[in-house]
Design a protein around this motif. Sequence first.
Motif, PDB file in Angstrom:
ATOM      1  N   ASN A   1       4.650  11.842  -1.910  1.00 30.48           N
ATOM      2  CA  ASN A   1       4.723  12.390  -3.217  1.00 30.48           C
ATOM      3  C   ASN A   1       3.829  11.549  -4.239  1.00 30.48           C
ATOM      4  N   ALA A   2       4.006  10.381  -4.083  1.00 30.58           N
ATOM      5  CA  ALA A   2       3.080   9.326  -4.919  1.00 30.58           C
ATOM      6  C   ALA A   2       1.531   9.673  -4.513  1.00 30.58           C
ATOM      7  N   LEU A   3       1.257  10.217  -3.223  1.00 29.92           N
ATOM      8  CA  LEU A   3      -0.061  10.179  -2.846  1.00 29.92           C
ATOM      9  C   LEU A   3      -0.616  11.365  -3.426  1.00 29.92           C
ATOM     10  N   VAL A   4       0.358  12.354  -3.808  1.00 34.22           N
ATOM     11  CA  VAL A   4      -0.344  13.650  -4.220  1.00 34.22           C
ATOM     12  C   VAL A   4       0.248  13.812  -5.868  1.00 34.22           C
ATOM     13  N   GLY A   5       0.960  12.626  -6.398  1.00 31.23           N
ATOM     14  CA  GLY A   5       1.247  12.819  -7.874  1.00 31.23           C
ATOM     15  C   GLY A   5       2.270  13.875  -8.071  1.00 31.23           C
ATOM     16  N   ALA A   6       3.061  14.476  -7.218  1.00 32.65           N
ATOM     17  CA  ALA A   6       3.955  15.522  -7.488  1.00 32.65           C
ATOM     18  C   ALA A   6       5.117  15.127  -6.689  1.00 32.65           C
ATOM     19  N   LYS A   7       6.407  15.689  -7.205  1.00 31.06           N
ATOM     20  CA  LYS A   7       7.597  15.566  -6.315  1.00 31.06           C
ATOM     21  C   LYS A   7       7.756  16.737  -5.359  1.00 31.06           C
ATOM     22  N   VAL A   8       7.218  16.558  -4.454  1.00 26.61           N
ATOM     23  CA  VAL A   8       7.362  17.720  -3.547  1.00 26.61           C
ATOM     24  C   VAL A   8       8.297  17.562  -2.478  1.00 26.61           C
ATOM     25  N   CYS A   9       8.201  16.331  -1.972  1.00 29.49           N
ATOM     26  CA  CYS A   9       9.095  16.236  -0.753  1.00 29.49           C
ATOM     27  C   CYS A   9      10.528  15.645  -1.439  1.00 29.49           C
TER      28      CYS A   9
END
Lengths: 619, 489
Positions: free
Chosen positions: A68-76
Amino acid sequence: MTVAPQSTNQNPITQAAAVVDLGLSACEAYGRDDLAGRLAAAKRSLTDPSVHIVVVGEFKQGKSSLVNALVGAKVCPVDDDVATALPTYLRHGDEPAAELIFEGDPPRREPVELKDIERWIVEDDPTPRTTGVVSAPATVREEQPRPAGVEVRLPRRLLAGGLVLVDTPGVGGLGSAHSTASLAASSMADALLFVTDASQELTRSELDFLAQARQMCPTVVCVQTKTDFYPAWRKVRDLNQAHLTAAGTDIPIIPVSSTLRSRAVAANDTDLNNESGFPELISFIRDRVRGDATTRLASEAAAGVVAVAEQIISQFESEKAALADPAAAQQVVAQLTQVKERVEALKSAAARWSQTLSDGIADLTSDVEHDLKNRIREVIAEADRAMEDTDPADTWAEMQSWLESTVAGEMLANYTLLRDRATALSEQVGQHFQEASGEVLRQFPVFNPTPLAGSVDVDHNIDLEKMKVGKQAMVALKSAYGGAIMFVMIGLMTGITLGPIALGIGVIMGRKGLRDEKKKQVAARQQQAKNAVRRYCDQVSFVMGKDSRDTLRRIQRELRDHYTALAEELNRSNAEALRSATEATKSTQAERDKRIKDLDAELTRLRQLKQRAEAVTAG
Amino acid sequence: MNLLDRTRSVLDRARQLYRGTGHEPRLAEMGERLDEPLRVAIAGRVKAGKSTLLNALVADRLAPTDAGECTRIVTWYQDGHTYQVTAHPRGEQPRQLRFHRDAGAIEVDLNGLAPEKVTSLTVTWPSQALRTATLIDTPGIGSLSDQVAGRAFELLAPEDEETPADAVLYLLRHLHRNDLDFLRAFHDTEVSQPNPVNAIGILSRADEIGVGRLDSVASARRIATRMAADPNVRRVVQTVVPVAGLLAETAATLTESEVAQLRKVAELPVREAESLLLSADRFVQQMPELGLTSIEREALLARFGMYGVRLVISMMRHKVATTATELAAELTDRSGISDLREVLSSLFFERRDVLKSRSALLALDRLTRTEPRSGSEAVAAEVEEIIASAHPFRELQVLSAIRAGWVTGKPDVVAELERLIGGAGAATPLRLGLPADADDPTVAAAAGDALARWQRRAENPLTGHELAIAARVAIRSCEGMLAALQERR
């Protein structure tokens, strides 16, 4: 056709793409659509290079937070207790979107709302996976099959350029069957991010996993998470670095804080972002991981161009030789005619490479099968021995997890054997082909397997599309077998169960006075347990055996098609040379001089192209 | 004759039988052990927080703790009149060692002894907490050094001897397959079968579950409840209690100066404090104007952890607790250590005699089997007789059978059965599901009801075979409770 001066500090992909384009227009100019096909395939993989980074680690180490932090979004989804249960593939897309992937050939995809994916990714039932058994699907999902993965597309710069991040379920006890499956998956990945938090040093099982993973995957990095929360993270990092060095691995450690990074992204705070340690991780991914993978892709594509240029060059050179010296022209024609026969022979099933291939596959099939049988037999023998001394009533749960993880380990070893032997066979076939073709036309160098061809049409999972080893066999392996292995294993773990052992109350309430009766019961249970183990192993051998046979058949087909096509190309090149040489004998001096001039110009261009392609190959 | 007396008498018989053999000291030790405090081993994976928990239980910083792997030698902490440390080198006489206290923790000078040669250390320390239980700190399993890891196994599941621990606290961080294997090794014995009677699971480092969020402890409680209900866990431990060992240890030894230091942070404007508390690095490095050196700040982090620092500052700011005394009470409460003490007392200490007898009988059983001599069958038979007939053991057997899922029936019936035979604690009110302060007539009435109910169940032909056997044990438990009430009257 013109060749622009090459610029050195360009992205290798762009460079390779430019070279491939030149090669394509050369093929078109000389009417060699057969050679163009190969280059077109290389170009397709250049425009969509997939670089798979698999995120693995123990339970609750912060894998999903990291992604999540890598892509800057709460996906997982991140939770204190429930954990990720499905692999999540994050790749680039112009619009955020998500799809569920179901097993099948080809895999079935089903679009799903991005906000709903959480429900699919997390475990249905947060009971710990103590025995490596994936929990059964909840009732709500029983009407439809459980997806094998979730694919999420996000418009992110990091992902552009073909990066695919794969968040995996926690291995729930490294050293379990599940972790063996993760290892199998990692052999298909371009890079592995091993996640361990800063709360403590690496444990024995983590270190073992890392050492094994290092052998399966070209790039492994150890990401130490939660540095914001553990004051002693530097000390833990140093200890870990010492452990890794002592284990003889060169795996780097990158300490990060996903919490700080997420805050930094939200607040657009550069200082905080630097504190999070993510810039280092991202540049590692960008330069080392993607850099390595794209360099490899680019050089493979450029190697294709080199081979194509060489074929055309040698064709023109024969023609030039015939034109330059009319007296020798007849001889050239005679030679080329002879060559024609040999090329025909090369195409036939009686050719040595073809023999080597069919014999090799037959041997390999029986060896792999024998190896698997042997391994399984030993597992059974060991299980039997273990059960002689114990009462399955006490040990059955341990037995189950032991059996699952041992069998998974043996399957991996068996698969590694298949992979290594198939790679060696591919090399041998290539060599035999090369020898034969070199003999018949010394001037035509043969370009050994195009690793990129034939793979682009398979879109399975993390492993299939692009590969790291430039061997035809790997292509076949990855699409046919390697891709399946993780799922085969997980499927085995869920689909084949050992089942419970019936217990009498005598076990617990029995007095020692009833020892004989107890003994009888124990013996019955031992027999029952042994049968269960055999049943399990039988099913595993059956599934695995079929899988290997199919894989080898597919490898054989791919290699045969590849070399037959290559022989066809050679044939065509030879025919062209023969035709032009024959024409040369009939033409006038003036025509000849003009043609030689033309040929010289073309040859210069081709050599320039070859040179430029070689420069890309050299990286 | 009660269980302890019966055990003593059979021990005496064995002592006569083995007089003059090399086993005499072993038997003598078994006898002494019967009267010693309960021995509780603290075990778990590497860095699970074993030493920290030990310190929390003793309410003193005795065992050294560190960010790296720390405990490498099995260390016994026992009550005594003087402060002393004894080393037990392999194959040599025990010898006394010099030690000093480094920031509270005991630093032992091995005086040239190689650590791998030392089987164990004994720390004798006058302490109220050690009077009820001798605590054994063990090196973690999953240690990178196989030898160190092996030591915990050696202690808890020795190859050829009885285990020296009567009960075990097993620290789990999150459930790991190895944990269960380890527990099984401990329980793999004739009398107990896989047996949860003498083990309690502890979800340790509970403050770290939410990686610093202030609701971490609540989260940990939820997870512990879930774990305790897991069949795999149930068959090896009685229950799972969440404990934030570091908070408990610090609460027990909190100083005024530490509170004063943290107050400086609490008095900062909210935004500045938040920024400072964002990460451990920031807390140590930023705002030099605060008047705290980085060494002081590092010490605070080592004592409280990030969670503890954030918690204390939030409590100070919201005026939940401001003085050292109030804070200590609040931290103790949130750490879960009080709950653990309660659980320990109801599950272990109240059952002390049974656990002690059990250890002794196990040891005797092993001795008579491995070292038979003429007359030892009679001793073995008597041991067997006690194990098979003594009611507390029958209770334990049924308890483990329920835990293993071998006794089946309606869930509420099985739950009542489990409670009645002491699954939640040996005290009578606990068995009957009554409040601890219930008066005698209420207790008597409830016990009578339970007795009638279980008599019906035992005689009902529709009751399953296993449940019927268990019911008979429950009846006996009810009768025992009624008889005890009678005596008191």
